[in-house]
Scaffold this active site. Structure first.
Site, PDB file in Angstrom:
ATOM      1  N   LYS A  85      24.696   6.136 -61.785  1.00 60.17           N
ATOM      2  CA  LYS A  85      25.023   4.827 -61.210  1.00 60.17           C
ATOM      3  C   LYS A  85      25.302   4.978 -59.715  1.00 60.17           C
ATOM      4  O   LYS A  85      25.955   5.942 -59.286  1.00 60.17           O
ATOM      5  CB  LYS A  85      26.240   4.258 -61.942  1.00 60.17           C
ATOM      6  CG  LYS A  85      26.477   2.782 -61.772  1.00 60.17           C
ATOM      7  CD  LYS A  85      27.568   2.329 -62.739  1.00 60.17           C
ATOM      8  CE  LYS A  85      28.007   0.910 -62.476  1.00 60.17           C
ATOM      9  NZ  LYS A  85      29.089   0.490 -63.395  1.00 60.17           N
ATOM     10  N   SER A 160      28.815  -4.030 -64.872  1.00 61.86           N
ATOM     11  CA  SER A 160      28.086  -3.685 -63.674  1.00 61.86           C
ATOM     12  C   SER A 160      27.030  -2.589 -63.861  1.00 61.86           C
ATOM     13  O   SER A 160      26.267  -2.297 -62.943  1.00 61.86           O
ATOM     14  CB  SER A 160      29.075  -3.217 -62.601  1.00 61.86           C
ATOM     15  OG  SER A 160      29.794  -2.063 -63.021  1.00 61.86           O
ATOM     16  N   SER A 184      31.949  -2.685 -68.236  1.00 58.32           N
ATOM     17  CA  SER A 184      30.753  -2.390 -67.451  1.00 58.32           C
ATOM     18  C   SER A 184      29.800  -1.401 -68.101  1.00 58.32           C
ATOM     19  O   SER A 184      28.645  -1.301 -67.693  1.00 58.32           O
ATOM     20  CB  SER A 184      31.148  -1.880 -66.056  1.00 58.32           C
ATOM     21  OG  SER A 184      31.630  -2.942 -65.267  1.00 58.32           O
TER      22      SER A 184
END
Length: 475
Positions: A85, A160, A184
């Site tokens: 990420k 996210s 997330s």
């Protein structure tokens, strides 16, 4: 194992590892397959927004093959392709967190997660997209643009870690690194029909040297790193690799994992007191409960304590901390979508009044954790919704305060578990009207093995479905 199982990009990490170690496939072949897959599908879904140059990836794969030939000690992810990420540090690359103002924020050292993946022998293919500041349940930002859910462009891929979930769902890497504060990892796994694990806080180390200051207390208590994958067993590989000690994280805990009890008793919660769980979501939980019962688990429908109250307390603490910062980084650099989402979130719950109320709320959290811990002594696993609703339509947090309120009401099953500090695994349980359905499995602190055992049983009983190789489907 052979190519008849499908192209190497579609193999589970556990199968790739077995093939690599047996010599039936090479790390170089695996890397080539994944790079070709990325080239074919990433332009359609925009999941990986910072590609590692193909030459670097292939050089790493050749080194991994050489290490095997030389008989060197190998890590648990040796030669396995992964993504990372873009909100964690990777040496020499910008930790943008989806924010244009941070395009020049180059990391001088690896984050704890990246360092552990490298030590485990993983081959990092690229870095996945996030909303600006990783703060929305939708993955879109002014720097990289929108990530598209491969099942339907009309629903969110989650946030996210939306880029991570889409990368895994479409075969662009066997395991994806992600992180989770308010869902997330879990919400993107739910939206994209993959497996996601939120470990107990402290089990996996976390550290970013580019951070300008230490995180708030709720971020330290609630935020975790974790894996996403196309199978429950692959989550174990990812967790073990990401969980190695890093002295830069003082919250890290060495864990001696308890054994999974036999039979494993499950408290099934198709509905949760105080939450408006829609019938189709409850039906998915009951379907998973029947599957676990068929697999030998002892499943009873009953309510675990404090889960509904925990969600309310989470948002109260969040609102209180947010109001202590008059000019937040989101207000300064976040862009219109991030600012609008933040405004709706701040309007959702009033802040606590005064220091005493804030301290009392943190103390109440301890009482909630004690109650759920005692409940989990008798029922070591809770089966419950991920969200009260199916995956949200794209940008529904941009349609006013009422729309944000509806969205956040739906996420109470996610944030309650964040506040309680429990491990949670999201598992897909089929496709309903073209949209993934999923459930959340909860256990006691540091009892991830219970969640993984149930996730594996669900994978056998309700095999996961993935977007077809010849995208697009709904894109």
């Amino acid at each position: 194992m052979s190519e008849s199982q499908g192209p190497l990009w579609s193999w589970r990490a556990t199968d790739l590892s077995e093939g690599i170690l047996s010599g039936s496939i090479s790390c170089e072949e695996v890397a080539e397959s994944c790079l070709a897959r990325i080239e074919a599908v990433n332009p359609q879904v925009n999941a990986i927004v910072d590609m590692i140059p193909a030459g670097e990836v292939m050089a790493a794969a050749r080194r991994a093959d050489s290490d095997i030939r030389r008989g060197l000690s190998l890590g648990p992810l040796h030669g396995i392709p992964v993504t990372v990420k873009i909100n964690v540090d990777m040496k020499g690359r910008a930790t943008t967190n989806g924010v244009p103002a941070f395009s020049g924020l180059f990391a001088e050292e690896d984050s704890a997660s990246v360092a552990n993946l490298r030590r485990a022998g993983a081959i990092i293919l690229g870095r996945t997209n996030v909303p600006a500041f990783s703060t929305r349940y939708f993955t879109d930002n002014e720097l990289y643009g929108r990530t598209v859910n491969p099942w339907s462009a009309h629903i969110t891929p989650g946030g996210s870690s939306g880029g991570a979930a889409v990368a895994v769902a479409t075969g662009m890497g066997a395991i994806a690194h992600a992180n989770d504060r308010a869902g997330s990892i879990r919400y993107p796994a739910y939206c994209c029909g993959v497996y996601g694990l939120r470990p107990t806080p402290g089990r996996l180390p976390s550290y970013n040297a580019t951070a300008k200051e230490e995180r708030s207390i709720t971020a330290q208590l609630f935020s975790v790193q974790g894996p996403m994958a196309r199978s429950a067993e692959d989550l174990r590989l990812g967790m073990d690799a990401l969980g190695a000690r890093d002295p830069r994280d003082p919250w890290w805990v060495p864990v001696e994992e308890p054994k999974v009890p036999t039979p494993l008793r499950v408290a099934m919660m198709p509905v949760v007191a105080g939450m408006n769980v829609l019938p189709e979501v409850s039906a998915a939980v009951r379907r998973a409960g029947r599957c676990l019962a068929d697999a030998g688990f002892v499943v009873e429908e009953l309510a675990a304590p404090r889960i509904g109250d925990a969600a309310e307390l989470y948002f109260s603490l969040l609102a209180t901390e947010a109001n202590t910062t008059p000019l937040s980084p989101i207000a300064q650099f976040g862009g219109e979508a991030a600012r609008k989402a933040r405004e709706g979130t701040l309007a959702y719950r009033p802040p606590l009044r005064g220091q005493a109320a804030y301290m009392s709320a943190l103390a109440t959290r301890t009482a909630f954790i004690r109650e759920i811990s005692l409940f989990l002594e008798g029922f070591p696993l809770v089966l419950m919704p991920v969200s009260c609703r199916p995956p949200a339509s794209v940008d529904s947090d941009q349609q006013g305060v009422d729309s944000v309120r509806e969205l956040l009401d739906a996420q109470h099953p996610l944030v309650s578990i964040s506040l309680l500090g429990l491990p949670s695994l999201v598992a897909p349980v089929g496709i309903v009207e073209g949209v993934p359905a999923g459930v959340q499995l909860i256990s006691a602190r540091f009892c991830e093995a219970n969640c993984l055992a149930a996730g594996k049983a669900l994978e056998v009983g309700i095999p996961p479905a993935f977007p077809p190789a010849d995208l697009p489907l709904g894109v």
